[in-house]
Every structure is written in structure tokens, then in C-alpha cells.
Write a protein that holds these residues in place. Structure first.
Motif, PDB file in Angstrom:
ATOM      1  N   LEU A  42       1.514 -24.595 -29.780  1.00 56.09           N
ATOM      2  CA  LEU A  42       0.673 -23.407 -29.608  1.00 56.09           C
ATOM      3  C   LEU A  42      -0.612 -23.542 -30.420  1.00 56.09           C
ATOM      4  CD1 LEU A  42       0.148 -20.492 -28.636  1.00 56.09           C
ATOM      5  CD2 LEU A  42       1.455 -19.721 -30.619  1.00 56.09           C
ATOM      6  N   PHE A  43      -0.503 -24.042 -31.640  1.00 54.02           N
ATOM      7  CA  PHE A  43      -1.657 -24.240 -32.509  1.00 54.02           C
ATOM      8  C   PHE A  43      -2.687 -25.153 -31.849  1.00 54.02           C
ATOM      9  CE2 PHE A  43      -3.749 -26.593 -35.990  1.00 54.02           C
ATOM     10  CZ  PHE A  43      -4.335 -25.532 -36.670  1.00 54.02           C
ATOM     11  N   VAL A  44      -2.214 -26.172 -31.148  1.00 54.49           N
ATOM     12  CA  VAL A  44      -3.098 -27.117 -30.466  1.00 54.49           C
ATOM     13  C   VAL A  44      -3.626 -26.521 -29.161  1.00 54.49           C
ATOM     14  CG1 VAL A  44      -3.173 -29.372 -29.324  1.00 54.49           C
ATOM     15  CG2 VAL A  44      -1.998 -29.126 -31.511  1.00 54.49           C
ATOM     16  N   TRP A  45      -2.788 -25.783 -28.472  1.00 49.50           N
ATOM     17  CA  TRP A  45      -3.121 -25.260 -27.142  1.00 49.50           C
ATOM     18  C   TRP A  45      -4.152 -24.121 -27.197  1.00 49.50           C
ATOM     19  CZ3 TRP A  45      -2.075 -26.369 -22.098  1.00 49.50           C
ATOM     20  CH2 TRP A  45      -2.322 -25.380 -21.175  1.00 49.50           C
ATOM     21  N   THR A  46      -4.021 -23.209 -28.155  1.00 50.75           N
ATOM     22  CA  THR A  46      -4.853 -22.000 -28.183  1.00 50.75           C
ATOM     23  C   THR A  46      -6.351 -22.294 -28.161  1.00 50.75           C
ATOM     24  OG1 THR A  46      -3.097 -20.725 -29.240  1.00 50.75           O
ATOM     25  CG2 THR A  46      -5.323 -19.848 -29.424  1.00 50.75           C
ATOM     26  N   PRO A  47      -6.871 -23.201 -28.974  1.00 49.01           N
ATOM     27  CA  PRO A  47      -8.314 -23.464 -28.907  1.00 49.01           C
ATOM     28  C   PRO A  47      -8.768 -23.999 -27.540  1.00 49.01           C
ATOM     29  CG  PRO A  47      -7.407 -24.371 -30.925  1.00 49.01           C
ATOM     30  CD  PRO A  47      -6.252 -23.943 -30.078  1.00 49.01           C
ATOM     31  N   GLU A  48      -7.884 -24.645 -26.824  1.00 42.71           N
ATOM     32  CA  GLU A  48      -8.231 -25.194 -25.513  1.00 42.71           C
ATOM     33  C   GLU A  48      -8.120 -24.150 -24.403  1.00 42.71           C
ATOM     34  OE1 GLU A  48      -9.412 -28.332 -25.121  1.00 42.71           O
ATOM     35  OE2 GLU A  48      -9.306 -28.395 -27.306  1.00 42.71           O
ATOM     36  N   SER A  49      -7.470 -23.043 -24.684  1.00 42.67           N
ATOM     37  CA  SER A  49      -7.178 -22.065 -23.633  1.00 42.67           C
ATOM     38  C   SER A  49      -8.434 -21.451 -23.017  1.00 42.67           C
ATOM     39  CB  SER A  49      -6.241 -20.973 -24.156  1.00 42.67           C
ATOM     40  OG  SER A  49      -6.856 -20.237 -25.192  1.00 42.67           O
ATOM     41  N   SER A  50      -9.478 -21.276 -23.794  1.00 46.65           N
ATOM     42  CA  SER A  50     -10.711 -20.714 -23.246  1.00 46.65           C
ATOM     43  C   SER A  50     -11.357 -21.651 -22.233  1.00 46.65           C
ATOM     44  CB  SER A  50     -11.701 -20.389 -24.361  1.00 46.65           C
ATOM     45  OG  SER A  50     -11.189 -19.366 -25.168  1.00 46.65           O
ATOM     46  N   LYS A  51     -11.248 -22.947 -22.471  1.00 44.34           N
ATOM     47  CA  LYS A  51     -11.776 -23.923 -21.503  1.00 44.34           C
ATOM     48  C   LYS A  51     -10.984 -23.853 -20.204  1.00 44.34           C
ATOM     49  CE  LYS A  51     -12.999 -27.022 -25.245  1.00 44.34           C
ATOM     50  NZ  LYS A  51     -12.526 -28.169 -25.989  1.00 44.34           N
ATOM     51  N   ILE A  52      -9.687 -23.706 -20.327  1.00 45.78           N
ATOM     52  CA  ILE A  52      -8.816 -23.622 -19.155  1.00 45.78           C
ATOM     53  C   ILE A  52      -9.092 -22.335 -18.389  1.00 45.78           C
ATOM     54  CG2 ILE A  52      -6.394 -23.426 -18.426  1.00 45.78           C
ATOM     55  CD1 ILE A  52      -5.816 -25.281 -20.926  1.00 45.78           C
ATOM     56  N   TYR A  53      -9.388 -21.253 -19.092  1.00 45.17           N
ATOM     57  CA  TYR A  53      -9.714 -19.958 -18.487  1.00 45.17           C
ATOM     58  C   TYR A  53     -10.832 -20.120 -17.465  1.00 45.17           C
ATOM     59  CZ  TYR A  53     -10.930 -14.935 -18.499  1.00 45.17           C
ATOM     60  OH  TYR A  53     -11.187 -13.638 -18.158  1.00 45.17           O
ATOM     61  N   ASP A  54     -11.832 -20.900 -17.805  1.00 41.53           N
ATOM     62  CA  ASP A  54     -12.985 -21.094 -16.921  1.00 41.53           C
ATOM     63  C   ASP A  54     -12.686 -21.978 -15.712  1.00 41.53           C
ATOM     64  OD1 ASP A  54     -14.659 -19.499 -18.447  1.00 41.53           O
ATOM     65  OD2 ASP A  54     -15.281 -21.171 -19.724  1.00 41.53           O
ATOM     66  N   MET A  55     -11.588 -22.715 -15.755  1.00 41.21           N
ATOM     67  CA  MET A  55     -11.270 -23.641 -14.669  1.00 41.21           C
ATOM     68  C   MET A  55     -10.675 -22.945 -13.448  1.00 41.21           C
ATOM     69  SD  MET A  55      -9.701 -26.759 -16.925  1.00 41.21           S
ATOM     70  CE  MET A  55      -9.329 -27.821 -15.541  1.00 41.21           C
ATOM     71  N   PHE A  56     -10.129 -21.756 -13.646  1.00 40.26           N
ATOM     72  CA  PHE A  56      -9.434 -21.063 -12.561  1.00 40.26           C
ATOM     73  C   PHE A  56     -10.024 -19.673 -12.353  1.00 40.26           C
ATOM     74  CE2 PHE A  56      -6.441 -23.927 -14.631  1.00 40.26           C
ATOM     75  CZ  PHE A  56      -6.021 -24.689 -13.554  1.00 40.26           C
ATOM     76  N   GLN A  57     -10.263 -19.333 -11.123  1.00 42.69           N
ATOM     77  CA  GLN A  57     -10.746 -18.001 -10.781  1.00 42.69           C
ATOM     78  C   GLN A  57      -9.565 -17.170 -10.285  1.00 42.69           C
ATOM     79  OE1 GLN A  57     -13.855 -16.947 -11.460  1.00 42.69           O
ATOM     80  NE2 GLN A  57     -14.058 -18.983 -12.372  1.00 42.69           N
ATOM     81  N   VAL A  58      -9.146 -16.208 -11.091  1.00 38.33           N
ATOM     82  CA  VAL A  58      -8.039 -15.334 -10.725  1.00 38.33           C
ATOM     83  C   VAL A  58      -8.467 -13.881 -10.914  1.00 38.33           C
ATOM     84  CG1 VAL A  58      -6.222 -17.029 -11.206  1.00 38.33           C
ATOM     85  CG2 VAL A  58      -7.019 -15.552 -13.030  1.00 38.33           C
ATOM     86  N   PRO A  59      -7.805 -12.951 -10.233  1.00 40.28           N
ATOM     87  CA  PRO A  59      -8.232 -11.541 -10.251  1.00 40.28           C
ATOM     88  C   PRO A  59      -8.263 -10.887 -11.628  1.00 40.28           C
ATOM     89  CG  PRO A  59      -6.601 -11.912  -8.537  1.00 40.28           C
ATOM     90  CD  PRO A  59      -6.692 -13.181  -9.321  1.00 40.28           C
ATOM     91  N   TRP A  60      -7.450 -11.332 -12.558  1.00 39.35           N
ATOM     92  CA  TRP A  60      -7.404 -10.664 -13.860  1.00 39.35           C
ATOM     93  C   TRP A  60      -8.481 -11.139 -14.830  1.00 39.35           C
ATOM     94  CZ3 TRP A  60      -6.466 -13.982 -17.889  1.00 39.35           C
ATOM     95  CH2 TRP A  60      -5.823 -15.183 -17.587  1.00 39.35           C
ATOM     96  N   HIS A  61      -9.286 -12.089 -14.440  1.00 38.06           N
ATOM     97  CA  HIS A  61     -10.368 -12.548 -15.320  1.00 38.06           C
ATOM     98  C   HIS A  61     -11.410 -11.456 -15.511  1.00 38.06           C
ATOM     99  CE1 HIS A  61     -10.081 -17.222 -15.178  1.00 38.06           C
ATOM    100  NE2 HIS A  61      -8.992 -16.649 -15.634  1.00 38.06           N
ATOM    101  N   VAL A  62     -11.981 -11.430 -16.694  1.00 42.85           N
ATOM    102  CA  VAL A  62     -13.090 -10.526 -16.976  1.00 42.85           C
ATOM    103  C   VAL A  62     -14.343 -11.363 -17.195  1.00 42.85           C
ATOM    104  CG1 VAL A  62     -11.631  -8.769 -18.020  1.00 42.85           C
ATOM    105  CG2 VAL A  62     -12.651 -10.499 -19.473  1.00 42.85           C
ATOM    106  N   GLN A  63     -15.464 -10.765 -16.925  1.00 43.90           N
ATOM    107  CA  GLN A  63     -16.730 -11.412 -17.243  1.00 43.90           C
ATOM    108  C   GLN A  63     -17.089 -10.977 -18.650  1.00 43.90           C
ATOM    109  OE1 GLN A  63     -18.125 -13.677 -15.224  1.00 43.90           O
ATOM    110  NE2 GLN A  63     -16.373 -13.297 -13.901  1.00 43.90           N
ATOM    111  N   GLY A  64     -16.993 -11.879 -19.579  1.00 47.89           N
ATOM    112  CA  GLY A  64     -17.269 -11.516 -20.956  1.00 47.89           C
ATOM    113  C   GLY A  64     -17.948 -12.635 -21.694  1.00 47.89           C
ATOM    114  N   SER A  65     -18.315 -12.324 -22.908  1.00 46.97           N
ATOM    115  CA  SER A  65     -18.957 -13.330 -23.757  1.00 46.97           C
ATOM    116  C   SER A  65     -17.907 -14.369 -24.160  1.00 46.97           C
ATOM    117  CB  SER A  65     -19.513 -12.651 -25.011  1.00 46.97           C
ATOM    118  OG  SER A  65     -18.442 -12.225 -25.848  1.00 46.97           O
TER     119      SER A  65
END
Length: 85
Positions: free
Chosen positions: A14-37
Motif C-alpha cells: 500500500l505504501f508503494v501503491w498510494t503515490p502511484e494511484s493518482s497516475k492510474i486515476y488519469d488512465m481510466f475514464q469512469v463516471p465517479w471521477h471528478v475534475q479537480g486539481s
């Protein structure tokens, strides 16, 4: 996953995965995504990843875990309540 948990390495992943999660967020377009900073996305993904990780660990450490469908329904109930607030 069981071996990672038994050997105390699951949280390390989890410690390794969490910093990478924001990059993964941008890779997939799903309905629950928000447009944010970027900062907002980091908070959202830290919250989501941590919650998912804890549920997964709780579920996998049981001697007789519930079927995945049951866990899914439980989480959906909670999310529906949250969105009604």
C-alpha cells in the motif's frame, strides 16, 4: 495476497501503491471521477486506495470470507448512504 498479509508485507505494498494511484486515476475514464486539481485528486485517491486496501485485508484475513458479491453489496449500501447525506 494471503502470503503478503501473513508476512506483514501487505501494508508495504500500500505504501508503494498510494503515490502511484493518482497516475492510474488519469488512465481510466469512469463516471465517479471528478475534475479537480492534482492536490484534490491525490486526496481522493489516498482515501479510495486506503479504504479499498483495508476492506481487502479485512476480507482476506477471515477464515471463511464472504463471497465477493456479498462484500460488494455491503459496500454499495454504504456508498448509497453516503451519497444521500
Amino acid at each position: 495476497m494471503h502470503l503478503l498479509i501473513e508476512n506483514g508485507l501487505f501494508s508495504r505494498l500500500l505504501f508503494v501503491w498510494t503515490p502511484e494511484s493518482s497516475k492510474i486515476y488519469d488512465m481510466f475514464q469512469v463516471p465517479w471521477h471528478v475534475q479537480g486539481s492534482p492536490s484534490e485528486i491525490n486526496y481522493i485517491m489516498s482515501f479510495s486506495t486506503g479504504g479499498f486496501w483495508n476492506v481487502l485485508q479485512h476480507w482476506l484475513t477471515k477464515k471463511t470470507p464472504e463471497p465477493p458479491e456479498e462484500v460488494t453489496q455491503t459496500l454499495l449500501k454504504a456508498l448509497k448512504k453516503i451519497t444521500q447525506v
